[in-house]
Design an enzyme around this catalytic site. Structure first.
Site, PDB file in Angstrom:
ATOM      1  N   GLY A 337       0.726  -1.195  -0.014  1.00  0.00           N
ATOM      2  CA  GLY A 337      -0.128   0.037   0.188  1.00  0.00           C
ATOM      3  C   GLY A 337       0.864   1.284  -0.154  1.00  0.00           C
ATOM      4  CB  THR A 338       2.811   2.834  -1.967  1.00  0.00           C
ATOM      5  OG1 THR A 338       3.399   1.975  -1.387  1.00  0.00           O
ATOM      6  CG2 THR A 338       3.688   4.089  -2.172  1.00  0.00           C
ATOM      7  CB  VAL A 339      -0.352   7.533  -1.493  1.00  0.00           C
ATOM      8  CG1 VAL A 339      -1.683   6.783  -1.126  1.00  0.00           C
ATOM      9  CG2 VAL A 339       0.402   8.216  -0.256  1.00  0.00           C
ATOM     10  CG  MET A 419       0.810   3.351  -5.976  1.00  0.00           C
ATOM     11  SD  MET A 419      -0.056   4.587  -5.130  1.00  0.00           S
ATOM     12  CE  MET A 419       0.047   5.959  -6.213  1.00  0.00           C
TER      13      MET A 419
END
Length: 519
Positions: A337-339, A419
């Protein structure tokens, strides 16, 4: 999307609009990046948080700057202690994989060095969304529901109770369009703003983190937080068909993308066909075979970036590619999970920024009454003492999140990033080749079907991947499956600046609640 005076591209419309509003209020692209990043901890908590890490590439006043705000393992942790607690590999959840968060320090460092507005002004929109609530967007709601189901099964015990109190206060994940608020998150953001993040590392917030860790026998303590400072670094690059592609040096995995591009620039790609895809597949496998062996905290690396990005090394790897699928050293990429966000203003400032809690919400550890969800970045450490990325106290781990930037000579073209854990270097290569080799627009480059290497000869591709190319790749020995789920193929943004006119052209992500705000 085209604009002239300012642009913000990210995965959540409310965050993008907040960043643009800061530019309109007199801020610059750096202020916009901070505002957008802070908002994303609230409006997309499924992928990042206050307790995560961050990296940035900043272009301002004709110069490029890199920021590494990734934290190290606690000083007191060791391979022996983790094994003694019954683990044969680093766990994903709980306090053991928690490393020192870098996000608040990143905001403060960017604001101090390049910002035009006070940090309190930049964090104000995020504070308002956290305190008053906002309607959850569709892809965020989907990921929230998926994370809730996972955490309900795997995060059992008192130490995880604050996660459920914070992110599932009604006993379930919020649905699309349902309002969610976190007053504790708002209070924490306010304290970070007022103290310029000092409270998080050497004040009241640091003590809360340390006390909770101590209560449940965690390794992270107040001394670890107090010792942390983000590091300004020099980005590294390779030239690909006249463009300089910039990434940050290790401990990030950006050099995997650069190694692959260094290999691929020795070939011609007249069309987006099976031959092009085959060479991309092989280059990525070779680049990862190298990267996974050597990338770690720079203080522990045996090879320099100059050696890894040399023309001789690229030629050596390129020579290993044949017309058949090769089998190189494998790895299995976890879901993450990344932004990512990209910003630009009318003065020529641009930012490529990425922050993450690693796997979704992270470790499952939330500090009570703060909204601080701690990352599980330490899960990437190895418990093999002979591995380059072996766990050690005070050491930074191999890091998956990587911002990118493109220039042509001394002329900035703009920020880009995709991402998604180990998908990120693969997506960087695919999107850049779409732009440079195949002359697609930023939005077309983002929309094009993607593929992902899993391990060995195994790949997956999106449902719209051309069937005739897939068949030809299988004939070359690749094991390629088509999947209906696009969630693992990364989510990216691009801002491309016309050097002559200054017009900004953006591309955003159809695989998320992507949005470009501009004026």
């Amino acid at each position: 999307m085209f604009a002239k005076n300012g642009m913000v591209a990210t995965t959540q419309p409310l965050a993008a609009q907040a960043g643009l509003d800061i530019i309109k209020a007199g801020g610059n692209a750096i202020d916009a990046a901070i505002t957008t990043a802070a908002c994303l901890t609230v409006v997309e908590p499924t992928s990042n948080g206050i307790g995560g890490d961050a990296f940035a590439i900043v272009w301002t006043k004709g110069e490029m700057h890199g920021l590494n705000a990734s934290g190290s393992a606690p000083a007191s942790i060791s391979i022996e202690k983790v094994i003694a607690e019954g683990h044969d590999k680093m766990p994903v959840y709980g306090l053991i994989p928690v490393t020192v968060p870098g996000v608040p320090a990143a905001w403060a460092a960017l604001n101090e060095k390049f910002g035009r507005l006070p940090l309190e002004e930049c964090l104000k929109p995020a504070i308002e969304y956290a305190r008053n609530g906002y309607p959850v967007s569709p892809v965020v709601a989907k990921n929230w529901r998926r994370a809730f189901d996972i955490y309900k099964q795997r995060c059992i015990g008192e130490v995880y109770t604050p996660w459920f109190d914070t992110f599932a206060p009604t006993g379930s994940a919020p649905k699309t369009g349902e309002a969610w608020a976190s007053p504790a998150h708002a209070n924490t953001l306010q304290e970070i703003a007022i103290t310029r993040a000092e409270s998080f590392y050497r004040g009241a917030l640091a003590q809360k983190i340390s006390d909770y860790s101590k209560k449940f026998n965690g390794f992270l303590n107040a001394d670890d937080l107090a010792a942390f400072t983000p590091e300004w670094v020099r980005p590294v690059s390779v030239n690909y068909r006249g463009y300089d592609v910039w990434e940050l040096p290790p401990n990030g995995q950006g050099i995997v993308a650069l190694i692959a591009l260094n290999i691929l620039k020795g070939f011609d790609f007249p069309a987006r066909d099976a031959d092009a895809a085959h060479k991309q597949f092989e280059a990525i496998k070779l680049a990862f075979a190298c990267g996974k062996q050597v990338i770690t905290d720079p203080a522990y690396m045996q090879y320099s970036t100059d050696e890894l990005l040399s023309e001789n090394f690229a030629a050596h790897l390129r020579a290993q590619i044949t017309c058949r699928a090769g089998k190189y050293i494998a790895h299995t990429p976890p879901k993450s999970g990344t932004v990512y966000l990209a910003t630009a203003d009318g003065e020529g400032n641009m930012v490529s920024y990425i922050q993450s809690n690693y796997m979704g919400f992270g470790s499952g550890i939330v500090i009570p009454d703060t909204g601080i969800a701690l990352q599980n970045r330490g899960a990437d450490f190895s418990l093999d003492p002979n591995h380059a990325n072996a766990l050690a106290g005070g050491k930074k781990t191999y890091h998956t999140i990587i911002p990118g930037f493109l220039t042509r000579g001394s002329v900035p073209i703009g920020p880009f990033g995709i991402m998604g854990g180990y998908m990120q270097p693969q997506a960087h290569v695919q999107v850049l080749m779409n732009l440079i080799d195949f002359n697609l627009s930023p939005q077309q480059a983002m929309d094009a079907p993607r593929w992902q290497w899993l391990d060995g000869k195994r790949f997956i591709a999106e449902r719209n991947f051309p069937p005739h190319i897939a068949e030809a790749l299988v004939e070359k020995g690749h094991m390629l499956d088509i999947t209906l789920d696009s969630g693992t193929f990364g989510r990216g943004q691009i801002i491309w600046r016309n050097a002559e006119t200054g017009v900004l052209q953006g591309g955003t992500e159809i695989r998320a609640d992507g949005h470009i705000a501009g004026y």
